[in-house]
Design an enzyme around this catalytic site. Structure first.
Site, mmCIF file in Angstrom:
data_model
loop_
_atom_site.group_PDB
_atom_site.id
_atom_site.type_symbol
_atom_site.label_atom_id
_atom_site.label_comp_id
_atom_site.label_asym_id
_atom_site.label_seq_id
_atom_site.Cartn_x
_atom_site.Cartn_y
_atom_site.Cartn_z
ATOM 1 N N ASP A 95 0.799 -1.226 0.000
ATOM 2 C CA ASP A 95 0.000 0.000 0.000
ATOM 3 C C ASP A 95 0.829 1.271 0.000
ATOM 4 O OD1 ASP A 95 1.106 -0.161 2.505
ATOM 5 O OD2 ASP A 95 -0.750 -0.774 3.494
ATOM 6 N N GLU A 117 -0.557 -9.043 -1.253
ATOM 7 C CA GLU A 117 -1.097 -8.519 0.018
ATOM 8 C C GLU A 117 -2.293 -7.605 -0.262
ATOM 9 O OE1 GLU A 117 1.015 -5.771 2.815
ATOM 10 O OE2 GLU A 117 1.295 -7.560 4.007
ATOM 11 N N GLU A 131 -1.715 5.117 3.291
ATOM 12 C CA GLU A 131 -1.728 3.734 2.809
ATOM 13 C C GLU A 131 -3.135 3.167 2.576
ATOM 14 O OE1 GLU A 131 0.192 4.848 5.256
ATOM 15 O OE2 GLU A 131 2.254 4.428 4.678
ATOM 16 N N HIS A 205 7.167 3.882 13.708
ATOM 17 C CA HIS A 205 7.536 4.748 12.587
ATOM 18 C C HIS A 205 6.350 5.341 11.848
ATOM 19 C CE1 HIS A 205 6.417 2.207 9.085
ATOM 20 N NE2 HIS A 205 6.472 1.262 9.987
ATOM 21 N N ARG A 207 3.335 7.273 10.223
ATOM 22 C CA ARG A 207 3.069 8.712 10.114
ATOM 23 C C ARG A 207 2.027 9.183 11.132
ATOM 24 N NH1 ARG A 207 3.517 12.137 5.078
ATOM 25 N NH2 ARG A 207 4.491 10.321 4.164
ATOM 26 N N HIS A 238 14.029 4.160 13.048
ATOM 27 C CA HIS A 238 13.703 4.197 11.614
ATOM 28 C C HIS A 238 14.592 5.231 10.943
ATOM 29 C CE1 HIS A 238 11.001 4.428 8.062
ATOM 30 N NE2 HIS A 238 10.721 3.194 8.415
#
Ligand code: UDP
Length: 392
Positions: A95, A117, A131, A205, A207, A238
């Site tokens: 995604d 996926e 995503e 990590h 957003r 990250h």
């Protein structure tokens, strides 16, 4: 038959490596790897682990561009590469912006699209952002949907995706974990852990967690460190500077806490398998941990990977400091509570997803039909979907 694999981020590489390996085992298929550069050095590290040398590498400035302008240039770059090399099919994974652009450019050039996926949904466009929007928009332009679980298949059905185009394959991340097999790597990150100490692996990590969420997760780790003197917390930071700086500022140099550079995949798995508990907002980590019987506290308000939560191996706790501390303390104080969260088997797959995907792509290209044939090579290999012991 030439099949393009599009990957930009670390998880895409981890999850497409088993597809590429399965493809390279068939003499009539040629894999063609296009790296978009989305995760920069993190992606290069991951490709190195799986011996992937990209056939083409886009050179876009990912850190200094806004998402819309990056996306426009990504589509253009991908379309040029497709026109130059002429793949018979394009495979995208997950995604990300790379996946959505990879599928869109292929669709515009009338190249069939396969989505690995497929069917994960949180039901909330803002979470995970961007995503959830990307994966929803990939679905209507996809010819073959490889759903990792039956729940993902049901999400696609609910969006009126034709059943003939969907195949439940298991998640390829389980193939990737199993491919590491006995290749046990003991990372240097473990050198600072006192003998006999419990390890808690922490990754954050996403957003949606930037800012307050990451701060609250770090504060929870400090609270837990104060409560459990025989526990060591390992945080692979990250590569994203916003995340790395916040984590370093709050936790670097603290006793019982190691903030380390991003680990190579085998190193990461080396830490994961030795951990008593994982705190993570990562999608991939939720899927990998059950392979090692390690419970996960999911640092998100919602997850599109409910299989682990339903199987009882993961618990959704969000980013509230007190909630994280309460749930982690309960598990760290009581090995039986942790044992209750471990189950045999991984609800996300059986390690054969890559072969199922490649067999279905080959059958599709040979028949050139609109639907995914469920016979052909797939059934000759004895790899129908019924053998997957996956949670509903
Ligand atoms: N990973 C890794 N090294 C690290 C942290 C994570 O190799 O230091 C792997 C992890 O095993 C998983 C993937 O990276 O397969 C997850 O990536 P990330 O958390 O960035 O993305 P998500 O899965 O949330 O999309």
């Amino acid at each position: 038959m030439k099949i393009a694999l599009i990957a930009g981020t670390r998880p895409e590489i981890v999850k497409l490596a088993p597809v590429r390996d399965a493809m390279n085992a068939l003499p009539d298929l040629q894999s063609w790897w296009l790296a978009t550069g989305q995760h920069g050095s993190l992606a290069e590290q991951a490709m190195g682990v799986f011996d992937i040398v990209p056939d083409r590498q886009l050179s876009l400035n990912w850190t200094k561009s806004s998402l819309p302008s990056l996306f426009a240039r990504l589509i253009e770059g991908l379309a040029e590469e497709y026109e130059r090399s002429g793949p018979d099919m394009v495979i995208v994974q997950g995604d990300t912006a790379s996946a959505y652009a990879g599928a869109t450019a292929a669709h515009m050039l009338r190249i069939p699209v396969a989505h690995v996926e497929a069917g994960l949904r949180s039901g909330d466009l803002a979470n995970p952002f961007p995503e959830e929007g990307f994966r929803r928009m990939i679905a209507p332009i996809t010819d073959l949907h490889f759903a990792p679980t039956r729940a993902a298949r049901d999400n696609l059905r609910a969006e009126n995706i034709d059943d003939d185009k969907i195949l439940v394959t298991g998640n390829t991340v389980v193939d990737a974990v199993e491919a590491l097999g006995d290749n046990d790597v003991r990372p240097a990150a473990l050198d600072d852990v006192a003998p006999g100490a419990n390890i808690v692996l922490v990754t954050a990590h996403r957003r949606e967690n930037w800012g307050e969420g990451i701060d609250s997760i770090c504060e929870a780790v400090l609270d837990l460190r104060g409560r459990f003197s025989n526990t060591h917390f390992i945080l692979p930071a990250h590569a994203n500077p916003r995340v790395r700086d916040a984590v370093n500022q709050l936790l670097a140099g603290e006793p019982q806490i190691s903030v380390v550079d991003p680990l190579s995949y085998p190193e990461f798995i080396g830490v994961l398998k030795r951990s008593s508990l994982v705190l993570s907002d990562s999608g991939g980590v939720q899927e990998e941990a059950p392979s090692f019987g390690v419970p996960v506290l999911v640092l998100r308000e919602r997850t599109e990977r409910m299989e682990a939560v339903k199987a009882g191996t993961a618990l959704l706790v969000g980013t509230d400091r007190a909630r994280i501390v309460t749930e982690a303390s309960r598990l760290l104080a009581d090995p039986r509570a942790r044992l209750k969260m471990t189950k045999r088997g991984n609800p996300f797959g059986d390690g054969n997803a890559g072969i199922r995907i490649v067999a279905a792509c080959r059958d599709f290209l040979q028949s050139s039909g609109p639907a995914a044939p469920k016979g052909g090579l797939l059934s000759r290999l004895g790899l129908g979907t019924t053998s997957i012991a996956m949670a509903e």
